[in-house]
Write a protein that holds these residues in place. Sequence first.
Motif, PDB file in Angstrom:
ATOM      1  N   GLU A  80     -18.288  -7.867  72.362  1.00 26.98           N
ATOM      2  CA  GLU A  80     -16.899  -7.998  72.799  1.00 26.98           C
ATOM      3  C   GLU A  80     -16.026  -7.984  71.554  1.00 26.98           C
ATOM      4  N   LEU A  81     -15.066  -7.080  71.532  1.00 27.21           N
ATOM      5  CA  LEU A  81     -14.191  -6.939  70.377  1.00 27.21           C
ATOM      6  C   LEU A  81     -12.740  -7.078  70.811  1.00 27.21           C
ATOM      7  N   LYS A  82     -12.019  -7.952  70.094  1.00 29.87           N
ATOM      8  CA  LYS A  82     -10.611  -8.195  70.379  1.00 29.87           C
ATOM      9  C   LYS A  82      -9.789  -7.882  69.136  1.00 29.87           C
ATOM     10  N   ARG A  83      -8.577  -7.429  69.369  1.00 36.37           N
ATOM     11  CA  ARG A  83      -7.659  -7.121  68.264  1.00 36.37           C
ATOM     12  C   ARG A  83      -7.583  -8.319  67.315  1.00 36.37           C
ATOM     13  N   GLY A  84      -7.694  -8.028  66.024  1.00 31.44           N
ATOM     14  CA  GLY A  84      -7.634  -9.076  65.016  1.00 31.44           C
ATOM     15  C   GLY A  84      -8.988  -9.608  64.587  1.00 31.44           C
ATOM     16  N   ASP A  85     -10.048  -9.297  65.333  1.00 30.54           N
ATOM     17  CA  ASP A  85     -11.389  -9.738  64.933  1.00 30.54           C
ATOM     18  C   ASP A  85     -11.795  -9.059  63.626  1.00 30.54           C
ATOM     19  N   HIS A  86     -12.529  -9.786  62.808  1.00 29.79           N
ATOM     20  CA  HIS A  86     -13.155  -9.256  61.587  1.00 29.79           C
ATOM     21  C   HIS A  86     -14.629  -9.602  61.715  1.00 29.79           C
ATOM     22  N   THR A  87     -15.484  -8.587  61.748  1.00 33.20           N
ATOM     23  CA  THR A  87     -16.884  -8.867  62.045  1.00 33.20           C
ATOM     24  C   THR A  87     -17.818  -7.868  61.367  1.00 33.20           C
ATOM     25  N   LEU A  88     -19.090  -8.198  61.344  1.00 36.90           N
ATOM     26  CA  LEU A  88     -20.150  -7.358  60.786  1.00 36.90           C
ATOM     27  C   LEU A  88     -21.016  -6.886  61.950  1.00 36.90           C
ATOM     28  N   LEU A  89     -21.103  -5.560  62.139  1.00 34.17           N
ATOM     29  CA  LEU A  89     -21.820  -4.993  63.279  1.00 34.17           C
ATOM     30  C   LEU A  89     -22.702  -3.838  62.839  1.00 34.17           C
ATOM     31  N   ARG A  90     -23.664  -3.493  63.701  1.00 31.98           N
ATOM     32  CA  ARG A  90     -24.518  -2.330  63.435  1.00 31.98           C
ATOM     33  C   ARG A  90     -23.664  -1.067  63.453  1.00 31.98           C
ATOM     34  N   ARG A  91     -23.821  -0.248  62.447  1.00 28.80           N
ATOM     35  CA  ARG A  91     -23.059   0.991  62.329  1.00 28.80           C
ATOM     36  C   ARG A  91     -23.181   1.854  63.583  1.00 28.80           C
ATOM     37  N   GLY A  92     -24.383   1.987  64.113  1.00 29.67           N
ATOM     38  CA  GLY A  92     -24.603   2.835  65.280  1.00 29.67           C
ATOM     39  C   GLY A  92     -23.920   2.333  66.536  1.00 29.67           C
ATOM     40  N   ASP A  93     -23.606   1.043  66.587  1.00 28.50           N
ATOM     41  CA  ASP A  93     -22.925   0.482  67.753  1.00 28.50           C
ATOM     42  C   ASP A  93     -21.424   0.761  67.741  1.00 28.50           C
ATOM     43  N   ILE A  94     -20.854   0.941  66.556  1.00 37.55           N
ATOM     44  CA  ILE A  94     -19.390   1.002  66.493  1.00 37.55           C
ATOM     45  C   ILE A  94     -18.836   2.232  65.763  1.00 37.55           C
ATOM     46  N   GLU A  95     -19.678   3.099  65.261  1.00 37.94           N
ATOM     47  CA  GLU A  95     -19.193   4.262  64.500  1.00 37.94           C
ATOM     48  C   GLU A  95     -18.220   5.097  65.331  1.00 37.94           C
ATOM     49  N   HIS A  96     -18.505   5.274  66.623  1.00 35.25           N
ATOM     50  CA  HIS A  96     -17.616   6.056  67.484  1.00 35.25           C
ATOM     51  C   HIS A  96     -16.243   5.398  67.620  1.00 35.25           C
ATOM     52  N   LEU A  97     -16.194   4.072  67.557  1.00 32.54           N
ATOM     53  CA  LEU A  97     -14.919   3.362  67.661  1.00 32.54           C
ATOM     54  C   LEU A  97     -14.099   3.507  66.380  1.00 32.54           C
ATOM     55  N   ILE A  98     -14.778   3.601  65.245  1.00 24.97           N
ATOM     56  CA  ILE A  98     -14.086   3.858  63.981  1.00 24.97           C
ATOM     57  C   ILE A  98     -13.474   5.255  64.018  1.00 24.97           C
ATOM     58  N   ARG A  99     -14.233   6.234  64.484  1.00 23.50           N
ATOM     59  CA  ARG A  99     -13.728   7.609  64.571  1.00 23.50           C
ATOM     60  C   ARG A  99     -12.534   7.716  65.521  1.00 23.50           C
TER      61      ARG A  99
END
Length: 107
Positions: A80-99
């Motif tokens: 679960e990700l909310k605006r303002g969160d700062h976190t460490l996550l697996r690259r494969g789980d969130i790379e599409h969200l960075i793009r």
Amino acid sequence: RIEQVRWDLAGAMDDASKAHLSRHELSYSERFNELLAEFQMAYDLDLTRDYQPPEDLYVRVNVLQDIGQFIGPESGQPLELKRGDHTLLRRGDIEHLIRQGLLEHSR
């Protein structure tokens, strides 16, 4: 060079490319592919997803927009990700969200 071709193609060489290899190079290439596949299956990740091998499996990010709950495609874990969160996550789980511009790398 055989390893670099494997990364560039994100898969095994085609028959035309294999035709240019010696018997020993072909054997090496096949074994390299087998070991890479075994490693990826053992750790449930895809190292060939990126053009260059990733430096880290985890990346620190800032959440720029509310994303809500989702299942990480690589880890299978609920996130679960909310605006303002700062976190460490697996690259494969969130790379599409960075793009998509929903997350940004933080230092």
